[in-house]
Design a protein around this motif. Structure first.
Motif, PDB file in Angstrom:
ATOM      1  N   GLU A  99       0.829  -1.207   0.000  1.00 49.53           N
ATOM      2  CA  GLU A  99       0.000   0.000   0.000  1.00 49.53           C
ATOM      3  C   GLU A  99       0.863   1.257   0.000  1.00 49.53           C
ATOM      4  OE1 GLU A  99      -3.334   2.231   2.837  1.00 49.53           O
ATOM      5  OE2 GLU A  99      -2.374   0.384   3.500  1.00 49.53           O
ATOM      6  N   PHE A 100       1.860   1.288   0.867  1.00 48.34           N
ATOM      7  CA  PHE A 100       2.765   2.433   0.990  1.00 48.34           C
ATOM      8  C   PHE A 100       3.459   2.685  -0.354  1.00 48.34           C
ATOM      9  CE2 PHE A 100       5.993   4.122   4.406  1.00 48.34           C
ATOM     10  CZ  PHE A 100       6.025   5.361   3.787  1.00 48.34           C
ATOM     11  N   PHE A 101       3.965   1.623  -0.962  1.00 50.59           N
ATOM     12  CA  PHE A 101       4.626   1.722  -2.266  1.00 50.59           C
ATOM     13  C   PHE A 101       3.675   2.300  -3.307  1.00 50.59           C
ATOM     14  CE2 PHE A 101       6.538  -0.856  -5.969  1.00 50.59           C
ATOM     15  CZ  PHE A 101       7.571   0.043  -6.169  1.00 50.59           C
ATOM     16  N   GLY A 102       2.427   1.858  -3.290  1.00 50.33           N
ATOM     17  CA  GLY A 102       1.449   2.362  -4.244  1.00 50.33           C
ATOM     18  C   GLY A 102       1.106   3.821  -4.031  1.00 50.33           C
ATOM     19  N   GLY A 145       3.276   5.947  -5.904  1.00 51.87           N
ATOM     20  CA  GLY A 145       3.244   5.737  -7.350  1.00 51.87           C
ATOM     21  C   GLY A 145       3.897   4.461  -7.822  1.00 51.87           C
ATOM     22  N   GLY A 146       4.384   3.654  -6.896  1.00 51.39           N
ATOM     23  CA  GLY A 146       5.080   2.436  -7.287  1.00 51.39           C
ATOM     24  C   GLY A 146       4.140   1.263  -7.479  1.00 51.39           C
ATOM     25  N   LEU A 193       1.963   0.409  -9.727  1.00 56.53           N
ATOM     26  CA  LEU A 193       0.581   0.628 -10.141  1.00 56.53           C
ATOM     27  C   LEU A 193       0.303   0.157 -11.555  1.00 56.53           C
ATOM     28  CD1 LEU A 193      -0.034   4.188  -8.618  1.00 56.53           C
ATOM     29  CD2 LEU A 193      -0.511   1.949  -7.614  1.00 56.53           C
ATOM     30  N   HIS A 194       1.355  -0.003 -12.355  1.00 62.23           N
ATOM     31  CA  HIS A 194       1.170  -0.459 -13.731  1.00 62.23           C
ATOM     32  C   HIS A 194       2.483  -1.022 -14.248  1.00 62.23           C
ATOM     33  CE1 HIS A 194       3.327   3.167 -14.993  1.00 62.23           C
ATOM     34  NE2 HIS A 194       2.526   3.849 -14.189  1.00 62.23           N
ATOM     35  N   HIS A 195       2.409  -1.715 -15.352  1.00 61.34           N
ATOM     36  CA  HIS A 195       3.618  -2.257 -15.966  1.00 61.34           C
ATOM     37  C   HIS A 195       4.469  -1.108 -16.504  1.00 61.34           C
ATOM     38  CE1 HIS A 195       6.041  -4.318 -19.103  1.00 61.34           C
ATOM     39  NE2 HIS A 195       6.094  -5.247 -18.168  1.00 61.34           N
ATOM     40  N   PRO A 196       5.795  -1.107 -16.224  1.00 57.96           N
ATOM     41  CA  PRO A 196       6.629   0.030 -16.636  1.00 57.96           C
ATOM     42  C   PRO A 196       7.076  -0.008 -18.091  1.00 57.96           C
ATOM     43  CG  PRO A 196       7.957  -1.567 -15.478  1.00 57.96           C
ATOM     44  CD  PRO A 196       6.550  -2.072 -15.405  1.00 57.96           C
ATOM     45  N   GLY A 197       6.690  -1.021 -18.835  1.00 54.29           N
ATOM     46  CA  GLY A 197       7.146  -1.137 -20.214  1.00 54.29           C
ATOM     47  C   GLY A 197       8.406  -1.965 -20.319  1.00 54.29           C
ATOM     48  N   TRP A 198       8.670  -2.448 -21.525  1.00 57.38           N
ATOM     49  CA  TRP A 198       9.812  -3.348 -21.702  1.00 57.38           C
ATOM     50  C   TRP A 198      11.132  -2.701 -21.350  1.00 57.38           C
ATOM     51  CZ3 TRP A 198      13.788  -2.137 -24.996  1.00 57.38           C
ATOM     52  CH2 TRP A 198      13.569  -1.088 -25.909  1.00 57.38           C
ATOM     53  N   ASP A 199      11.233  -1.360 -21.500  1.00 59.70           N
ATOM     54  CA  ASP A 199      12.486  -0.657 -21.213  1.00 59.70           C
ATOM     55  C   ASP A 199      12.473   0.038 -19.849  1.00 59.70           C
ATOM     56  OD1 ASP A 199      10.624   1.276 -21.778  1.00 59.70           O
ATOM     57  OD2 ASP A 199      11.877   2.391 -23.197  1.00 59.70           O
ATOM     58  N   ALA A 215       9.252   7.013  -9.754  1.00 58.19           N
ATOM     59  CA  ALA A 215      10.497   7.438  -9.094  1.00 58.19           C
ATOM     60  C   ALA A 215      10.705   6.722  -7.767  1.00 58.19           C
ATOM     61  CB  ALA A 215      10.482   8.945  -8.870  1.00 58.19           C
ATOM     62  N   THR A 216       9.684   6.025  -7.294  1.00 54.97           N
ATOM     63  CA  THR A 216       9.767   5.298  -6.030  1.00 54.97           C
ATOM     64  C   THR A 216      10.426   3.945  -6.246  1.00 54.97           C
ATOM     65  OG1 THR A 216       7.733   6.342  -5.322  1.00 54.97           O
ATOM     66  CG2 THR A 216       8.422   4.407  -4.113  1.00 54.97           C
ATOM     67  N   ARG A 217      11.226   3.520  -5.265  1.00 55.83           N
ATOM     68  CA  ARG A 217      11.845   2.202  -5.302  1.00 55.83           C
ATOM     69  C   ARG A 217      11.466   1.452  -4.024  1.00 55.83           C
ATOM     70  NH1 ARG A 217      12.181   3.927  -9.598  1.00 55.83           N
ATOM     71  NH2 ARG A 217      14.024   4.324 -10.900  1.00 55.83           N
ATOM     72  N   LEU A 218      11.458   0.133  -4.130  1.00 54.02           N
ATOM     73  CA  LEU A 218      11.135  -0.717  -2.985  1.00 54.02           C
ATOM     74  C   LEU A 218      12.186  -1.806  -2.866  1.00 54.02           C
ATOM     75  CD1 LEU A 218       9.241  -1.814  -0.752  1.00 54.02           C
ATOM     76  CD2 LEU A 218       8.040  -3.086  -2.560  1.00 54.02           C
TER      77      LEU A 218
END
Length: 265
Positions: A210-213, A216-217, A219-225, A231-234
């Motif tokens: 929940e905190f990560f979400g 902004g972390g 919440l969706h697939h970031p794409g192949w690249d 900007a959030t990391r876990l």
């Protein structure tokens, strides 16, 4: 080793390292002191100027006539940065110190370049229920039996007034009995943030997600690249608990690349 007069407090701090990276402020956990980060200093100090702080009533910083509140301590950190002539710094906090780090990012967003939050939830029910129950049972009466604990040994070695121990425990108990929910404030954080938890933490895994979400972390697939990554990391460190996470060799491996990353990455 120095003191800064901030907010009516004589705040103890130490400076270590002289690396070229952004200055880094380290904020310890409850009933601890800045020296709990000693195992991390060689790696961190090689890359940057590190500022260890003893928070109000902890370590070598004597208590004053005000409650223990992370919001007030965040203002102390902002004042310390002004005292040191620093326009911005990275801020890393563990447990109670992570609460202070979060509040610094809430209240003084222009001062925090990057934020590292270790082993704390952003609302009270993010702790496991049995942890909350322990907090609810804590009172000032715990001061005497806790004299047999490692925190008291640390306190007697560092505190300017050892006789203030019952006062500190009373204030900690009062703080731990307070409800809080920083959901809205977390959503507004603008600094790139790294959340770090133990894989057997005192914080519920569901709350970690929940905190990560909220930041902004995940919440969706970031794409192949990876271009769509937030900007959030876990980081979840293996084979660790809330009490051992700072000693994990995986911690600096997670923290340093995040702090050293180029803007926007």
């Amino acid at each position: 080793m120095s003191y800064a007069d901030v907010g009516g407090l004589s705040l103890y701090f130490e400076e270590h390292g002289s690396g070229p990276g952004q200055p880094l402020v380290l904020l310890h956990g409850g009933l601890g002191a800045g020296e709990m980060f000693a195992p991390l200093l060689p790696a961190l100090g090689e890359r940057r100027r590190v500022i260890l702080v003893d928070l109000q009533g902890h370590g070598r910083t004597a208590d004053i006539d005000r409650p223990l509140r992370p919001e007030l301590m965040a203002d102390d950190i902002a004042a310390l940065l002004g005292h040191l002539g620093l326009a911005r710094a990275d801020v890393l906090g563990y447990s109670f110190g992570a609460d202070v780090a979060l509040c610094t990012a809430f209240r003084h967003p222009d001062l925090v370049r990057r934020l590292v939050v270790i082993s704390t939830p952003c609302k009270r029910d993010g702790w496991f229920p049995e942890v909350v129950a322990q907090m609810d049972r804590m009172t000032a009466a715990a001061a005497e039996p806790m004299k047999q604990s490692p925190p008291y040994e640390l306190y007697t070695r560092l505190a300017p007034r050892v006789e203030d121990w019952p006062q500190l425990i009373g204030k900690i108990a009062e703080l731990k009995n307070r409800d809080y929910d920083w959901t809205a404030e977390v959503k507004a954080i603008t600094a790139p943030t790294l959340l770090v938890f133990a894989d057997a933490d005192a914080v519920r895994p569901a709350h970690v997600v929940e905190f990560f979400g909220l930041l902004g972390g995940g919440l969706h697939h970031p794409g192949w690249d990876g271009a769509g990554r937030a900007a959030t990391r876990l980081a979840v460190l293996p084979d660790t608990t809330h009490d051992t996470v700072l000693a994990s060799p995986s911690l600096t491996a997670a923290v340093l690349p995040f702090l050293d990353a180029a803007p926007g990455s």
